[in-house]
Scaffold this motif. Structure first.
Motif, short mmCIF file in Angstrom:
data_model
loop_
_atom_site.label_atom_id
_atom_site.label_comp_id
_atom_site.label_asym_id
_atom_site.label_seq_id
_atom_site.Cartn_x
_atom_site.Cartn_y
_atom_site.Cartn_z
N PHE A 11 3.31 9.79 9.86
CA PHE A 11 2.32 9.30 8.91
C PHE A 11 0.92 9.79 9.28
O PHE A 11 0.14 10.23 8.41
CB PHE A 11 2.37 7.77 8.88
N ALA A 12 0.57 9.73 10.57
CA ALA A 12 -0.74 10.20 11.02
C ALA A 12 -0.90 11.69 10.78
O ALA A 12 -1.97 12.17 10.40
CB ALA A 12 -0.92 9.88 12.51
N ALA A 13 0.16 12.45 11.02
CA ALA A 13 0.11 13.89 10.79
C ALA A 13 -0.13 14.20 9.32
O ALA A 13 -0.92 15.10 8.97
CB ALA A 13 1.42 14.53 11.26
N VAL A 14 0.51 13.43 8.44
CA VAL A 14 0.32 13.65 7.01
C VAL A 14 -1.11 13.34 6.61
O VAL A 14 -1.75 14.09 5.84
CB VAL A 14 1.32 12.79 6.21
N VAL A 15 -1.65 12.22 7.13
CA VAL A 15 -3.03 11.87 6.81
C VAL A 15 -4.00 12.93 7.30
O VAL A 15 -4.94 13.33 6.61
CB VAL A 15 -3.38 10.49 7.40
N ALA A 16 -3.80 13.43 8.54
CA ALA A 16 -4.66 14.48 9.09
C ALA A 16 -4.58 15.75 8.26
O ALA A 16 -5.60 16.40 7.99
CB ALA A 16 -4.26 14.76 10.55
N LEU A 108 -10.04 9.58 5.34
CA LEU A 108 -9.82 8.66 6.46
C LEU A 108 -9.68 7.22 5.98
O LEU A 108 -8.85 6.46 6.48
CB LEU A 108 -10.97 8.78 7.46
N LEU A 109 -10.52 6.85 5.01
CA LEU A 109 -10.40 5.50 4.46
C LEU A 109 -9.04 5.28 3.81
O LEU A 109 -8.42 4.22 3.95
CB LEU A 109 -11.51 5.25 3.44
N CYS A 110 -8.56 6.30 3.10
CA CYS A 110 -7.22 6.21 2.50
C CYS A 110 -6.16 6.04 3.58
O CYS A 110 -5.21 5.26 3.45
CB CYS A 110 -6.92 7.44 1.65
N GLY A 111 -6.33 6.82 4.67
CA GLY A 111 -5.38 6.72 5.76
C GLY A 111 -5.37 5.34 6.40
O GLY A 111 -4.32 4.77 6.69
N VAL A 112 -6.60 4.81 6.61
CA VAL A 112 -6.70 3.47 7.20
C VAL A 112 -6.05 2.43 6.28
O VAL A 112 -5.34 1.52 6.73
CB VAL A 112 -8.17 3.12 7.46
N ALA A 113 -6.28 2.60 4.98
CA ALA A 113 -5.67 1.67 4.02
C ALA A 113 -4.15 1.76 4.06
O ALA A 113 -3.43 0.75 4.03
CB ALA A 113 -6.19 1.96 2.61
N CYS A 114 -3.64 3.00 4.17
CA CYS A 114 -2.19 3.18 4.25
C CYS A 114 -1.63 2.54 5.51
O CYS A 114 -0.57 1.89 5.50
CB CYS A 114 -1.84 4.66 4.20
N PHE A 115 -2.33 2.75 6.63
CA PHE A 115 -1.90 2.13 7.88
C PHE A 115 -1.90 0.61 7.75
O PHE A 115 -1.02 -0.08 8.27
CB PHE A 115 -2.81 2.57 9.03
N GLY A 116 -2.93 0.07 7.09
CA GLY A 116 -3.00 -1.37 6.91
C GLY A 116 -1.83 -1.90 6.09
O GLY A 116 -1.22 -2.92 6.44
N VAL A 117 -1.50 -1.17 5.01
CA VAL A 117 -0.37 -1.57 4.18
C VAL A 117 0.93 -1.51 4.99
O VAL A 117 1.78 -2.40 4.92
CB VAL A 117 -0.28 -0.68 2.93
N PHE A 118 1.07 -0.42 5.76
CA PHE A 118 2.28 -0.27 6.58
C PHE A 118 2.37 -1.39 7.63
O PHE A 118 3.45 -1.96 7.85
CB PHE A 118 2.27 1.10 7.25
N ALA A 119 1.25 -1.70 8.26
CA ALA A 119 1.24 -2.76 9.27
C ALA A 119 1.61 -4.11 8.65
O ALA A 119 2.38 -4.89 9.22
CB ALA A 119 -0.12 -2.84 9.94
N LEU A 120 1.08 -4.37 7.44
CA LEU A 120 1.42 -5.61 6.76
C LEU A 120 2.89 -5.66 6.40
O LEU A 120 3.55 -6.69 6.55
CB LEU A 120 0.56 -5.74 5.49
N TYR A 121 3.41 -4.51 5.95
CA TYR A 121 4.84 -4.44 5.62
C TYR A 121 5.70 -4.71 6.85
O TYR A 121 6.67 -5.47 6.81
CB TYR A 121 5.15 -3.06 5.04
N LYS A 122 5.33 -4.08 7.98
CA LYS A 122 6.09 -4.28 9.20
C LYS A 122 6.02 -5.73 9.67
O LYS A 122 7.00 -6.28 10.18
CB LYS A 122 5.59 -3.35 10.30
N ARG A 123 4.87 -6.34 9.48
CA ARG A 123 4.73 -7.74 9.89
C ARG A 123 5.64 -8.63 9.06
O ARG A 123 6.33 -9.51 9.60
CB ARG A 123 3.26 -8.15 9.73
N ARG A 124 5.63 -8.42 7.77
CA ARG A 124 6.49 -9.21 6.92
C ARG A 124 7.96 -8.93 7.20
O ARG A 124 8.79 -9.85 7.21
CB ARG A 124 6.19 -8.92 5.45
N GLN A 125 8.26 -7.66 7.45
CA GLN A 125 9.64 -7.31 7.79
C GLN A 125 10.08 -7.99 9.08
O GLN A 125 11.20 -8.48 9.19
CB GLN A 125 9.78 -5.79 7.90
#
Length: 401
Positions: A11-16, A108-125
């Protein structure tokens, strides 16, 4: 965990990569814009020189770079015949850097937002997984209640329901296996106990015959009769136990077809005829013309054991009666006697294997009625007994249509 790390790295590689591509695209766009602007400025300078050959370069640069007095510069250009449409926007290297920085920042803001969504998803999972683990632990602990409040059509609820069904199935299988082992243990103990007496009798009698070749003929004949009786007893016991084992293991399939109960009653009376004659007991039948869909062989076995038990517990001059009646729901077969009856304390155990009541015969092994019950239940029916001491017993078999 390794899969999640690989996902984060990818995911980080794609954002970069997106940021790099966005910056490169912005730089190329600005480069093209600068070239266009430079060409327009060059054309503008050429027009100015053509109209005002005596204008110096500093004057031209002052007009082009006018910032505070933009309105005067525009009037001056129009006085040279240059329209406002020909005027170009100022651009510099700083502008290009600013646009590129903004593009990178947006990415970068988009990437941070994506990471936030992913982190929230993982937390709920993780929470859902923890809930399922807790639920499974509760089921394993003996709590089989379904959580109906959270029972919906989503994937987690379906998985929870499948876990519940699988766990309950496995637990039931384990309980059945434990019960089967306990039954086998009990059966082996009973078999050992039941075979011990006749086998001991056979061994002792045979040893007497071998050790005393000069025994009187009458005593030798008595010993041989004892061996014969004990051998028959062992054979009956073994055959009955094998039959019960096959019924318990469902290796015997009952073959149903219409059979007149008159024929079945006739075979039952033949099976107990010798015993009834020796006991001086009469046997009567009343089939009422009933035809029953059943397995004749096994139904005869069950009824013969019941009738034999009735004859054994009926005194000389008594009577045993077999009768039948039918209705749309079931066929009822009764086997009754006017004999000794069953003691109240024996009633709850009368169909248990190897149980011998107070009035049991000396050679009884307590397996006939248990075998009858197993056969009747395998045929989808029920069996019960009603009895009063000194007044007789009535066995009722109901076979449902």
């Amino acid at each position: 965990m390794k899969t999640e790390k690989r996902f984060v790295i990818a995911f980080a590689a794609v954002v970069a990569a997106c940021c790099a591509l966005c910056a490169a695209g912005s730089a190329l766009s600005l480069h093209h814009l600068r070239q266009t602007q430079n060409a327009a400025v060059a054309q503008l300078i050429a027009n100015l020189r053509a109209r005002e050959p005596e204008m110096t370069e500093s004057e031209i640069m002052q007009i082009l770079n006018a910032e505070e007095n933009t309105l005067s510069a525009e009037k001056l250009l129009r006085s040279f015949g240059i329209s406002e449409d020909s005027w170009t926007v100022k651009s510099s290297q700083a502008d290009s850097a600013a646009v590129a920085a903004v593009s990178v920042g947006v990415c970068l803001l988009c990437g941070v937002a994506c990471f936030g969504v992913f982190a929230l998803y993982k937390r709920r999972q993780r929470k859902r997984l923890d809930r399922l683990v807790s639920y499974l632990a509760a089921v394993n602990g003996g709590s089989y209640d379904l959580d109906l409040d959270s029972n919906s059509e989503n994937a987690d609820s379906r998985l929870q329901n499948e876990i519940y069904k699988t766990t309950v199935t496995l637990r039931e299988a384990a309980q059945q296996a434990a019960e089967s082992r306990e039954k086998l243990k009990t059966a082996l103990s009973d078999i050992s106990h039941q075979l011990k007496t006749p086998l001991t009798s056979v061994i002792i009698t045979t040893e007497n015959l071998l050790d005393n070749p000069d025994l009187p003929p009458e005593l030798r004949q008595e010993f041989l009769r004892d061996i014969y009786r004990s051998s028959n007893h062992i054979s009956f016991l073994v055959q009955s136990l094998l039959t019960l084992s096959k019924l318990d293991a469902d290796s015997i399939v009952l073959k149903r077809k219409p059979e007149p109960l008159g024929d079945i009653f006739s075979e039952v009376t033949q099976n107990i005829a010798v015993l009834a004659e020796l006991k001086g007991v009469s046997v009567t039948v009343d089939d009422n013309g009933v035809t029953l869909d059943c397995d004749k062989k096994w139904l005869c076995e069950a009824l013969s054991n019941i009738a034999k038990n009735c004859v054994e517990h009926t005194d000389e001059g008594g009577a045993v009666r077999l009768s039948a009646e039918s209705n749309p729901l079931y066929t009822k077969i009764t086997v009754s006697d006017n004999g000794q009856g069953i003691a109240p304390e024996d009633m709850p155990h009368i169909f248990e294997r190897f149980y011998r009541g107070k009035n049991a015969a000396d050679d009884s092994v307590g397996i006939g009625l248990a075998l009858s019950k197993t056969i009747v239940e395998k045929a989808g029916g029920t069996i019960r007994v009603d009895s009063e001491p000194k007044k007789g017993s009535t066995f009722t078999v109901k076979l449902f249509s």
